[in-house]
Design an enzyme around this catalytic site. Structure first.
Site, PDB file in Angstrom:
ATOM      1  N   PRO A 196      -5.299 -10.843   3.833  1.00 23.10           N
ATOM      2  CG  PRO A 196      -7.577 -10.404   4.103  1.00 23.10           C
ATOM      3  CD  PRO A 196      -6.559 -11.506   4.212  1.00 23.10           C
ATOM      4  CG  ASP A 238       5.455  -8.927   1.450  1.00 19.32           C
ATOM      5  OD1 ASP A 238       6.669  -9.064   1.211  1.00 19.32           O
ATOM      6  OD2 ASP A 238       4.570  -9.598   0.892  1.00 19.32           O
ATOM      7  CE  LYS A 288       9.622  -7.023  -5.114  1.00 14.68           C
ATOM      8  NZ  LYS A 288      10.474  -6.086  -5.873  1.00 14.68           N
ATOM      9  N   GLY A 322       1.990 -10.770   2.064  1.00 13.13           N
ATOM     10  CA  GLY A 322       0.596 -10.364   2.045  1.00 13.13           C
ATOM     11  C   GLY A 322      -0.244 -11.262   1.154  1.00 13.13           C
ATOM     12  N   GLY A 323      -1.503 -11.495   1.562  1.00 15.88           N
ATOM     13  CA  GLY A 323      -2.391 -12.342   0.770  1.00 15.88           C
ATOM     14  C   GLY A 323      -1.941 -13.778   0.782  1.00 15.88           C
ATOM     15  CG  ASP A 324      -1.946 -18.014  -1.503  1.00 19.77           C
ATOM     16  OD1 ASP A 324      -2.360 -18.835  -0.667  1.00 19.77           O
ATOM     17  OD2 ASP A 324      -1.175 -18.317  -2.434  1.00 19.77           O
ATOM     18  CB  THR A 344      -5.944 -14.427  -2.473  1.00 19.69           C
ATOM     19  OG1 THR A 344      -5.382 -13.422  -3.342  1.00 19.69           O
ATOM     20  CG2 THR A 344      -7.295 -14.845  -3.021  1.00 19.69           C
ATOM     21  CG  MET A 402      -0.726  -4.477  -6.663  1.00 27.28           C
ATOM     22  SD  MET A 402       0.751  -5.351  -7.189  1.00 27.28           S
ATOM     23  CE  MET A 402       0.041  -6.909  -7.797  1.00 27.28           C
TER      24      MET A 402
END
Length: 239
Positions: A14, A37, A58, A89-91, A119, A168
């Protein structure tokens, strides 16, 4: 000519550098190149000082052309380096466009390994000390996003589960709240809004579905929204 390298899709978790997996951190320390990322922190990149770093960030609004460029960069790096890390990022397997990257690499015969990460939804639940499931109240959870492919209708498929987690979130969560109210969800349904989960500037706000429908403060980082009866604040022990 050297053999084609191997690509590792590594989940960064995270945000906090110490929440990456041991395997992920080891691969970063061994990587020759890291494609990372936009939300990967400088503290995370400090784990791979020996590697060439390539930003492939992105953000919302960028679609297939940007992803195609990332895919081509991964293939190019695998032909140049032996150990390539794609740090996501995350999973990688949840809202990480892993399918597109896996497909592009496999089409070129490039070996790929996926290393899972924590995640954001799970990290957010931990940060807020608010379980996503609760016996007798919430037995189902859905993770979703309003980001769609071109031509798809936003919010056309809000899941029907006890606990909803919108990645998001931001402005999209407002439209989600409005739609849920129209579908009959209680205006008093508890909502947790989390910004910059696990980072030093993490922010947690408790509101209701009705308040969410009227807007959010302008965020300064990625927002995740969790809503449902399981989000009711737990009573403090001894209170």
């Amino acid at each position: 000519m050297p053999a084609v390298g191997k690509v590792y899709l590594v989940g960064a978790g995270p945000g906090a550098a110490d929440l990456i997996t041991v395997r992920g951190a080891r691969l970063l320390a061994e990587a020759e190149v890291v494609l990372y990322d936009a939300l990967v922190t400088p503290e995370m990149l400090a784990l791979c000082p020996q590697a060439d770093l390539i930003s492939v960030g992105k953000r919302a609004g960028q679609r297939s052309a940007a992803q195609d460029f990332i895919n081509s960069q991964l293939v190019e790096c695998a032909r140049k380096y032996q150990r390539v890390v794609r740090l996501k990022g995350g999973d990688p397997m949840l809202f990480g466009r892993a399918d597109e990257e896996l497909t592009a690499l496999e089409a070129e015969g490039i070996e790929v390994e996926v290393v899972p990460g924590i995640t954001t939804a799970v990290a957010a639940a931990a940060a807020a000390k608010q379980p996503l499931t609760k016996r007798g109240i919430a037995r189902s959870v859905a993770f979703f996003t309003s980001s769609t492919a071109p031509g798809e209708d936003d919010l056309s498929g809000i899941p029907s589960t006890d606990t909803l987690v919108q990645y998001m979130g931001g402005r999209e969560a407002i439209a989600t709240a409005q739609r849920l109210l129209l579908q009959g969800r209680r205006p008093e349904t508890p909502v947790l809004v989390l910004e910059n989960v696990s980072r030093h500037d993490q922010r947690i706000e408790r509101i209701t579905l009705a308040k969410l429908a009227h807007g959010l403060d302008t965020p300064h980082g990625p927002v995740l929204v969790m809503l449902g009866e399981a989000m009711e604040a737990r009573p403090l022990q001894g209170a």
